[in-house]
Every structure is written in C-alpha cells, then in structure tokens.
Design an enzyme around this catalytic site. Structure first.
Site, PDB file in Angstrom:
ATOM      1  N   HIS A  91     -34.589   1.135 101.313  1.00  0.00           N
ATOM      2  CA  HIS A  91     -34.833   1.867 102.553  1.00  0.00           C
ATOM      3  C   HIS A  91     -34.684   0.912 103.724  1.00  0.00           C
ATOM      4  O   HIS A  91     -35.190  -0.203 103.666  1.00  0.00           O
ATOM      5  CB  HIS A  91     -36.249   2.467 102.546  1.00  0.00           C
ATOM      6  CG  HIS A  91     -36.544   3.209 103.809  1.00  0.00           C
ATOM      7  ND1 HIS A  91     -35.986   4.443 104.085  1.00  0.00           N
ATOM      8  CD2 HIS A  91     -37.307   2.876 104.881  1.00  0.00           C
ATOM      9  CE1 HIS A  91     -36.412   4.842 105.270  1.00  0.00           C
ATOM     10  NE2 HIS A  91     -37.205   3.916 105.784  1.00  0.00           N
ATOM     11  N   GLY A  94      13.018  -6.338  93.418  1.00  0.00           N
ATOM     12  CA  GLY A  94      12.418  -6.334  94.755  1.00  0.00           C
ATOM     13  C   GLY A  94      11.645  -7.618  95.010  1.00  0.00           C
ATOM     14  O   GLY A  94      11.928  -8.669  94.434  1.00  0.00           O
ATOM     15  N   PHE A 136       8.699 -10.222  94.735  1.00  0.00           N
ATOM     16  CA  PHE A 136       7.803 -10.554  93.630  1.00  0.00           C
ATOM     17  C   PHE A 136       6.360 -10.157  93.974  1.00  0.00           C
ATOM     18  O   PHE A 136       5.866 -10.448  95.066  1.00  0.00           O
ATOM     19  CB  PHE A 136       7.858 -12.055  93.315  1.00  0.00           C
ATOM     20  CG  PHE A 136       7.168 -12.387  92.032  1.00  0.00           C
ATOM     21  CD1 PHE A 136       7.846 -12.302  90.825  1.00  0.00           C
ATOM     22  CD2 PHE A 136       5.830 -12.740  92.018  1.00  0.00           C
ATOM     23  CE1 PHE A 136       7.202 -12.584  89.628  1.00  0.00           C
ATOM     24  CE2 PHE A 136       5.176 -13.017  90.826  1.00  0.00           C
ATOM     25  CZ  PHE A 136       5.867 -12.938  89.622  1.00  0.00           C
ATOM     26  N   GLY A 137       5.705  -9.501  93.038  1.00  0.00           N
ATOM     27  CA  GLY A 137       4.309  -9.085  93.247  1.00  0.00           C
ATOM     28  C   GLY A 137       4.168  -7.589  93.414  1.00  0.00           C
ATOM     29  O   GLY A 137       3.052  -7.068  93.364  1.00  0.00           O
ATOM     30  N   GLY A 138       5.287  -6.891  93.639  1.00  0.00           N
ATOM     31  CA  GLY A 138       5.253  -5.427  93.637  1.00  0.00           C
ATOM     32  C   GLY A 138       4.653  -4.801  94.877  1.00  0.00           C
ATOM     33  O   GLY A 138       4.459  -5.434  95.914  1.00  0.00           O
ATOM     34  N   THR A 139       4.313  -3.518  94.742  1.00  0.00           N
ATOM     35  CA  THR A 139       3.933  -2.675  95.880  1.00  0.00           C
ATOM     36  C   THR A 139       2.604  -3.079  96.489  1.00  0.00           C
ATOM     37  O   THR A 139       2.491  -3.264  97.705  1.00  0.00           O
ATOM     38  CB  THR A 139       3.865  -1.209  95.412  1.00  0.00           C
ATOM     39  OG1 THR A 139       5.139  -0.839  94.894  1.00  0.00           O
ATOM     40  CG2 THR A 139       3.488  -0.282  96.563  1.00  0.00           C
ATOM     41  N   CYS A 140       1.567  -3.199  95.669  1.00  0.00           N
ATOM     42  CA  CYS A 140       0.210  -3.390  96.198  1.00  0.00           C
ATOM     43  C   CYS A 140       0.146  -4.624  97.083  1.00  0.00           C
ATOM     44  O   CYS A 140      -0.349  -4.594  98.209  1.00  0.00           O
ATOM     45  CB  CYS A 140      -0.780  -3.487  95.041  1.00  0.00           C
ATOM     46  SG  CYS A 140      -2.459  -3.820  95.565  1.00  0.00           S
TER      47      CYS A 140
HETATM   48  C1  LIG Z   1       1.180   1.987 101.680  1.00  0.00           C
HETATM   49  C2  LIG Z   1       0.460   2.009 100.359  1.00  0.00           C
HETATM   50  C3  LIG Z   1      -0.900   1.773 100.307  1.00  0.00           C
HETATM   51  C4  LIG Z   1      -1.570   1.808  99.093  1.00  0.00           C
HETATM   52  N1  LIG Z   1      -2.911   1.586  99.088  1.00  0.00           N
HETATM   53  C5  LIG Z   1      -3.575   1.635  97.923  1.00  0.00           C
HETATM   54  C6  LIG Z   1      -4.977   1.388  97.888  1.00  0.00           C
HETATM   55  O1  LIG Z   1      -5.612   1.115  98.907  1.00  0.00           O
HETATM   56  N2  LIG Z   1      -5.605   1.456  96.694  1.00  0.00           N
HETATM   57  C7  LIG Z   1      -4.933   1.764  95.547  1.00  0.00           C
HETATM   58  O2  LIG Z   1      -5.562   1.827  94.488  1.00  0.00           O
HETATM   59  N3  LIG Z   1      -3.610   1.999  95.545  1.00  0.00           N
HETATM   60  C8  LIG Z   1      -2.914   1.943  96.704  1.00  0.00           C
HETATM   61  N4  LIG Z   1      -1.567   2.152  96.704  1.00  0.00           N
HETATM   62  C9  LIG Z   1      -0.885   2.433  95.429  1.00  0.00           C
HETATM   63  C10 LIG Z   1      -0.600   1.131  94.647  1.00  0.00           C
HETATM   64  O3  LIG Z   1       0.049   0.218  95.498  1.00  0.00           O
HETATM   65  C11 LIG Z   1       0.253   1.426  93.431  1.00  0.00           C
HETATM   66  O4  LIG Z   1      -0.383   2.402  92.631  1.00  0.00           O
HETATM   67  C12 LIG Z   1       0.461   0.178  92.573  1.00  0.00           C
HETATM   68  O5  LIG Z   1       0.876  -0.910  93.349  1.00  0.00           O
HETATM   69  C13 LIG Z   1       1.476   0.462  91.466  1.00  0.00           C
HETATM   70  O6  LIG Z   1       1.679  -0.720  90.737  1.00  0.00           O
HETATM   71  P1  LIG Z   1       2.763  -0.794  89.582  1.00  0.00           P
HETATM   72  O7  LIG Z   1       2.509  -2.096  88.892  1.00  0.00           O
HETATM   73  O8  LIG Z   1       2.795   0.438  88.796  1.00  0.00           O
HETATM   74  O9  LIG Z   1       4.181  -0.869  90.328  1.00  0.00           O
HETATM   75  P2  LIG Z   1       4.733  -1.808  91.490  1.00  0.00           P
HETATM   76  O10 LIG Z   1       3.734  -2.745  92.014  1.00  0.00           O
HETATM   77  O11 LIG Z   1       5.404  -0.889  92.439  1.00  0.00           O
HETATM   78  O12 LIG Z   1       5.820  -2.690  90.749  1.00  0.00           O
HETATM   79  C14 LIG Z   1       7.038  -2.168  90.316  1.00  0.00           C
HETATM   80  C15 LIG Z   1       8.132  -3.197  90.531  1.00  0.00           C
HETATM   81  O13 LIG Z   1       9.240  -2.827  89.719  1.00  0.00           O
HETATM   82  C16 LIG Z   1      10.435  -3.183  90.383  1.00  0.00           C
HETATM   83  N5  LIG Z   1      11.499  -2.336  89.826  1.00  0.00           N
HETATM   84  C17 LIG Z   1      11.489  -0.981  89.749  1.00  0.00           C
HETATM   85  N6  LIG Z   1      12.587  -0.552  89.120  1.00  0.00           N
HETATM   86  C18 LIG Z   1      13.307  -1.659  88.790  1.00  0.00           C
HETATM   87  C19 LIG Z   1      14.542  -1.859  88.126  1.00  0.00           C
HETATM   88  N7  LIG Z   1      15.258  -0.841  87.633  1.00  0.00           N
HETATM   89  N8  LIG Z   1      14.993  -3.121  87.976  1.00  0.00           N
HETATM   90  C20 LIG Z   1      14.270  -4.163  88.448  1.00  0.00           C
HETATM   91  N9  LIG Z   1      13.102  -4.033  89.067  1.00  0.00           N
HETATM   92  C21 LIG Z   1      12.629  -2.789  89.242  1.00  0.00           C
HETATM   93  C22 LIG Z   1      10.149  -2.932  91.849  1.00  0.00           C
HETATM   94  O14 LIG Z   1      10.934  -3.772  92.671  1.00  0.00           O
HETATM   95  C23 LIG Z   1       8.657  -3.251  91.960  1.00  0.00           C
HETATM   96  O15 LIG Z   1       8.423  -4.547  92.499  1.00  0.00           O
HETATM   97  C24 LIG Z   1      -0.857   2.097  97.898  1.00  0.00           C
HETATM   98  C25 LIG Z   1       0.524   2.316  97.938  1.00  0.00           C
HETATM   99  C26 LIG Z   1       1.184   2.267  99.148  1.00  0.00           C
HETATM  100  C27 LIG Z   1       2.658   2.489  99.182  1.00  0.00           C
END
Ligand SMILES: Cc1cc2nc3c(=O)[nH]c(=O)nc-3n(C[C@H](O)[C@H](O)[C@H](O)COP(=O)(O)OP(=O)(O)OC[C@H]3O[C@@H](n4cnc5c(N)ncnc54)[C@H](O)[C@@H]3O)c2cc1C
Ligand SMILES: NC(=O)c1ccc[n+]([C@@H]2O[C@H](COP(=O)([O-])OP(=O)(O)OC[C@H]3O[C@@H](n4cnc5c(N)ncnc54)[C@H](O)[C@@H]3O)[C@@H](O)[C@H]2O)c1
Length: 476
Positions: free
Chosen positions: A454, A38, A40-44
C-alpha cells in the site's frame, strides 16, 4: 570460420533473430551455419521491440508537460532532438548487431554466417542466391516475418515507410500519416506525436487495437483521438508525390466519400506476413497454413503431409500464431532442448500468451477477451470486473481518469481466464496476473493469499480480483 567453403553442416539455422540463440555450448566442435540475408540479429534487435521502445520512452517523457499541469506542475517542453535520439539508439543497436555478427562469423571457430537469401532445394538442402549449396541433417527455420504493403499506386514512393525504415528518418516529419490500427500503428502514433509530429492515424474500422478486449479497444480509441488526429472508416486508394516533396494520401470512405491528407511521411502498419514464400517450402514438401505460416507440431517439428520431417524445425514468427519476441524466445528454448535431447522431447505448452502495447497509455493483456470468454464458457459461467485506476490510492495520486484493469474469471473454479490493463505501467502490472494464470492460482487466493503493498498501483489489481464473483478461498 568465415571463409569456410564446406557445404555440409551439423546445424543450419535460417534467421539470426531468435535463431541465433540456438547456438548453445552443445554445438561447440560441431559445424553450424547461420543464414541471414538481412541485418544480423533479426527484427527485434534491429527494427522491432528494442528500438521502438527506445523511442517510446523519450516520447513518453516529452508528453509529460501536457499532463502535469493538472497536478499543479507547470512544465514546458522545450524541444526534442530527433537526430540525437535516433543516433543514440542506433549507435547502440548497430554495434550490438555488428558485434554479434563478428562473434559468430569470425571469433567462433565452429560457426559461420552466410549473408545470402536462401531457399529449400530439398528436404535437407538449401541453395543461396549465388548458387551455393548447403546441406544438413538438421535445419531450423527461424526466418521471421516482414511488413505487408497494400498494392496501391504510390506505395513504393520514398516518403512511404514501414517500421523497417521509419525509425531512421533524417528528420522528424512535420506531418505523419499512420495507416493501420494495430500494435505498430499504436506505438508509432504515440512516438511521433510525443516527439512533436502532427500525426494522422487512418484506420479501416472504427476501433483501434481490435484484437484486444473490447473495453480496452474502446478506451484506447477514445484516448488516441484526444492525442492525435484519428480518421476511422477510411482505406488507402493511392499516394501521390507533390512538388514540395510531400505526398498526398488519397483515401476512400463509405458511400464513395473521398479524402486527401498531405503528409511529409507515411507509415504503413497493416500487419506482417511470415517469410515462408522466400523459402520455397514446396521443395522440402513442407505444410503451410492458409495465412502463410509453416506448420509445426507441439515439439516445433516441421510437418510434411501432417507428419514430422526428421531434422526439420521452426520457431518464431515463421510458424507462430503470435508475432511476439517472448513467444519466439520460448519456441527457441523448446527447439534447443529438443535438438539436444532427441529422446526426451518437450512440448511447447506454456500458459496464456501475454502481450503489451507500448503506446500512450500503455496496454498489457493476457488470456481471453470478454467476447472470447463468452464464446468459450457462456455468459453465465464468467464473472467480469472492471476496476478504474482512479479508484485506488495511487490512482488518486496520479489524478488518473483513464486507466483500468479488467479481469475475467470462471465463476465455478475461480480461475482467471482473461486480464487486460490500460494505463500507467500496464505491461508490468499484467505480469502478476500472467503468473497467477500460468500457475493456476485462483482469483481469491491471489487477492487474499499475499500482502499487497500500500498504496502501490498494484492495488488496482487487488481490488479488481476482489470484485470478481468467484469461490471464496477461505483466506481472509
Ligand atoms: C516495429 C516492431 C515492434 C515490435 N515490438 C515488439 C515488442 O515490443 N514485444 C514483442 O514481444 N514483440 C515485438 N515485435 C515482434 C518481434 O520483433 C518478433 O515477433 C520477433 O522479432 C520475431 O523473431 P524471429 O526470430 O521469429 O524472426 P526475425 O527476428 O525476424 O528473424 C528472421 C531473420 O530471417 C532472415 N530471413 C528471412 N528469410 C530469409 C531467407 N530466405 N534467407 C535468408 N535470410 C532470411 C531475415 O533477414 C531476418 O533477419 C515487434 C515487431 C516490430 C516490427
Ligand atoms: N509491443 C509489441 O509486442 C509489438 C509491437 C509492434 C508489433 N508487434 C507484433 O507485430 C505484429 C504486426 O504489427 P502490425 O501493427 O503491423 O499488425 P497488427 O495485426 O497488430 O495490425 C494490423 C492493422 O492493419 C489493419 N489492416 C490489415 N489489413 C488491412 C488492409 N488491407 N487495409 C486496411 N487496414 C488493414 C488491421 O485492421 C489492423 O488494424 C503485431 O501483430 C504484433 O504481434 C508487437
């Protein structure tokens, strides 16, 4: 090292979100591959915490005029610039993502980014979508989670979005249907209604934010229904496209009742599922929880048949009960330490996991809900205090009538076991309670062992603490 064809690495990380931070100076001179199919940098960074809060803040400003009249300040909202806000947010975020990719793939000699879907083909082997084989004695799975979509007709129409795409809409929708009653639904209902969409939130159960303490859930449900249209007790049956380009959202209620809502756009916010199924975990013999999470032990080691697999680790949403970035970040720090100190493994044992919902009003929470505390400790053993914001001086200044701080403590030890706030600055106020819970400071010591500024809003916490029936610390 972007053109590297070697299939053997010292470390392979699947997922460039929290996984990216594993690449500490320890790995200098060692060969590291980060795999991400996906952005780069993931979901957050790209579709989660950061852009949502960058929308939530201007939306909260846009909501001010509706509130300020009560305090004698007559404001009028001119307009909101969806395209301008969107482009400001993503020009910043996209550049960070692209810069992170460039740094890892091109600027560092020892790291490479592989932008392909990948899955296990053995315990220490992966295959990419194009057939490339990657091997390492050390693999960290940080593959996160993705939104779920209910399996109903019309769910794949272009007007139907998840949090992955809703923030990039070409224009602010006139009417938005939000399906769900959890974190994402609460935040986006506040964003879009604040910026000027007519929002209809549809939820299966009668309460929003049902995993929260019941007082918070009740209060938020009531306040949400005052700000946007809330329809509870309905489930989605199908979505149909109309000639106008809008969609008709068909809902089913109790006793065969039906309802149709016309919408320009739909947001599905019904939970996120771990990406485990994309990884073929059976090929590595990995244990998987019933809800799809990979099983890890307290050191974040992946298990097979209940036993740690040497060199395999996981962190974040793929393995955690808490889909929260601060939890994923802490998991990452544990994995980093354990990778770098195999003879001194650290267990993942922090205090209560806090969370905040950046909706309107904001919510901050940590520890047990009242129902959980009763189940765990028994009703007689716990003391509960609800303090309204309107009871303290800053609450008077704000003429606040809706904010509250609810604390739950163990009557015997005086330790806080649950803390829940809804209202102005709740995500910041909760932190001082997280601190007390994490370091074992009892409620009376916390209240009387320090000065409370306060008349700051934090006095609502001080008063709530003093209202608990807990042992006196002896401090005055
Ligand atoms: C709309 C939204 C708002 C949010 N707001 C908050 C917040 O305010 N505070 C908070 O604490 N949390 C929040 N979260 C949750 C937080 O974003 C996630 O808990 C966190 O980003 C998860 O990080 P991670 O490193 O586990 O995975 P991710 O950051 O999701 O990284 C996983 C990566 O792995 C890749 N991947 C997956 N499977 C494969 C594969 N088979 N092959 C190659 N690549 C793959 C994906 O493309 C993805 O980029 C929010 C989530 C969403 C959706
Ligand atoms: N501020 C934050 O920290 C923040 C913000 C957004 C997301 N997140 C994280 O992302 C996760 C996912 O967010 P979310 O809002 O999608 O999930 P959620 O678990 O918070 O809420 C899911 C909602 O969908 C409903 N639902 C589930 N299945 C359903 C079905 N079949 N039919 C009808 N309704 C159904 C649930 O009852 C609930 O209301 C959160 O749990 C949270 O951990 C955190």
């Amino acid at each position: 090292m972007g053109t590297d064809t070697t299939s053997s690495f010292d470390l392979i990380i699947i997922g460039s979100g929290s996984g990216n931070s594993l690449v500490t100076p320890y790995w200098d001179g060692r060969r590291v591959a980060i795999i991400d199919a996906g952005v780069f940098g993931g979901t957050c960074l790209n579709v989660g915490c950061i852009p949502t809060k960058m929308f939530a803040y201007p939306a909260s400003l846009a909501a001010v005029p509706a509130e300020s009249g009560r305090l004698g300040v007559d404001l009028e909202l001119g307009s909101t610039d969806w395209a301008g806000i969107r482009d400001r947010i993503f020009s910043r975020i996209d550049a960070i993502s692209a810069g992170g990719f460039r740094y890892r793939d091109q600027e560092l000699d020892h790291t490479t980014v592989i932008t392909e879907e990948s899955r296990f083909t053995g315990t220490h082997q992966l295959a990419t979508a194009s057939g490339r084989i990657l091997e390492s004695e050390t693999i960290v799975v940080a593959a996160g989670s993705r939104p779920v979509r209910p399996d109903v007709p019309g769910i794949d129409l272009p007007q139907v979005h998840t949090s992955d795409s809703i923030m990039r809409l070409p224009k602010l929708p006139e009417t938005l249907v939000v399906l769900g009653g959890g974190f994402i639904a609460a935040e986006f209902a506040a964003v879009f209604s604040g910026l000027g969409s007519s929002v209809v939130q549809v939820n299966r159960s009668s309460q929003l934010l049902r995993t929260h303490d019941e007082t918070i859930s009740e209060r938020f449900t009531e306040l949400a229904s005052r700000q946007w249209r809330l329809e509870t007790g309905w489930t989605l049956s199908r979505i149909e496209e109309a000639e106008s380009g809008w969609v008709a959202v068909h809902l089913e209620g109790p006793e065969g009742a039906t309802m149709v809502i016309d919408a320009e756009a739909v947001l599905v916010a019904q939970g996120r599922t771990p990406n485990t199924d994309r990884l073929d975990p059976a090929s590595a013999g990995l244990d998987v929880h019933g809800d799809g999470r990979l099983v890890v032990d307290e050191y974040q080691r992946l298990l097979s048949g209940g036993v740690p697999v040497p060199g395999l680790w996981a962190l974040g949403d793929i393995s955690s009960e808490h889909q929260l970035k601060h939890v994923a970040n802490h998991d990452q720090r544990i994995v980093s330490h354990n990778l770098e100190h195999p003879d001194d493994l650290r267990a993942n044992t922090l205090g209560p996991v806090p969370s905040a919902v950046f909706t309107r009003p904001q919510i901050g929470s940590a520890g047990l809900t009242e129902a959980q505390a009763v189940a765990e400790y028994g009703r007689e053993r716990i003391s509960v205090k609800v303090q309204e914001y309107g009871d303290v001086a800053y609450g008077w200044a704000m003429e606040d009538t809706t904010g509250l701080c609810k604390l739950i403590a163990d009557r015997q030890s005086g330790q806080l076991i649950g803390a829940h706030l809804i209202g102005h600055e709740a995500p910041n106020l909760i932190q001082l309670l997280v601190q007390a819970m994490s370091f074992g400071v009892d409620a009376h010591t916390l209240a009387r062992g320090q000065y409370w500024i306060h008349p700051a809003l934090s006095e609502v916490v001080e008063n709530a603490l003093l209202g608990l029936e807990v042992p006196d610390s002896g401090l005055v």
